[in-house]
Design a protein around this motif. Sequence first.
Motif, mmCIF file in Angstrom:
data_model
loop_
_atom_site.group_PDB
_atom_site.id
_atom_site.type_symbol
_atom_site.label_atom_id
_atom_site.label_comp_id
_atom_site.label_asym_id
_atom_site.label_seq_id
_atom_site.Cartn_x
_atom_site.Cartn_y
_atom_site.Cartn_z
ATOM 1 N N UNK A 1 55.652 117.592 28.650
ATOM 2 C CA UNK A 1 55.192 118.960 28.436
ATOM 3 C C UNK A 1 56.417 119.866 28.340
ATOM 4 N N UNK A 2 56.289 120.865 27.514
ATOM 5 C CA UNK A 2 57.352 121.851 27.397
ATOM 6 C C UNK A 2 57.323 122.766 28.618
ATOM 7 N N UNK B 1 60.865 126.862 19.807
ATOM 8 C CA UNK B 1 62.292 126.563 19.837
ATOM 9 C C UNK B 1 62.576 125.150 20.326
ATOM 10 N N UNK B 2 61.829 124.675 21.334
ATOM 11 C CA UNK B 2 62.071 123.346 21.871
ATOM 12 C C UNK B 2 61.794 122.288 20.810
ATOM 13 N N UNK B 3 60.700 122.429 20.094
ATOM 14 C CA UNK B 3 60.367 121.465 19.047
ATOM 15 C C UNK B 3 61.478 121.404 18.007
ATOM 16 N N UNK C 1 51.959 122.655 23.505
ATOM 17 C CA UNK C 1 52.965 122.485 24.548
ATOM 18 C C UNK C 1 53.145 121.054 25.019
ATOM 19 N N UNK C 2 52.500 120.098 24.336
ATOM 20 C CA UNK C 2 52.594 118.678 24.690
ATOM 21 C C UNK C 2 53.329 117.934 23.582
ATOM 22 N N UNK D 1 56.929 116.723 33.365
ATOM 23 C CA UNK D 1 55.869 115.702 33.331
ATOM 24 C C UNK D 1 56.162 114.601 32.315
ATOM 25 N N UNK D 2 57.393 114.136 32.269
ATOM 26 C CA UNK D 2 57.778 113.057 31.352
ATOM 27 C C UNK D 2 57.160 111.754 31.859
#
Length: 141
Positions: free
Chosen positions: A10-11, A18-20, A45-46, A73-74
């Motif tokens: 989860x981000x 931006x994370x993607x 967000x997943x 939550x990796x």
Amino acid sequence: MLVRLLYASRSVNPGSSDLTESILAQSRSHNPAMGITGILCYGGGIFLQALEGGRMQISELYGHIQKDPRHKDVVLLHYEEISERRFGGWTMGQVNVERINASILLKYSEKAELDPYSVSGKVSLALLEDLMATASICGKV
């Protein structure tokens, strides 16, 4: 020795794209030299990511992902030794689940949303293979 690793995360900032973009840019920059290929599926967000390559390279990359402060939550969903790559056409292909037909998601889960935490790793892998078969994956080689 080739392996395939599938994980979900989860981000920490689910409202930001931006994370993607950062993950895709970093993957496309570093993966070719390491012989790593795969796809990144994202939405809400997943993240669901499949990585393929040498056992040591994949293990090292997954270790970095687990420590990456942009993820939480990796969870390791699936890991196997493989004889050939399924996602070898992309240094990091991408799928935005908000842009695909909801019936593909419903085929593999209770709701039309990406939730790899509520299904088995094999189901998540089947979803990625279906996305590949329906040409839902885009990206650069």
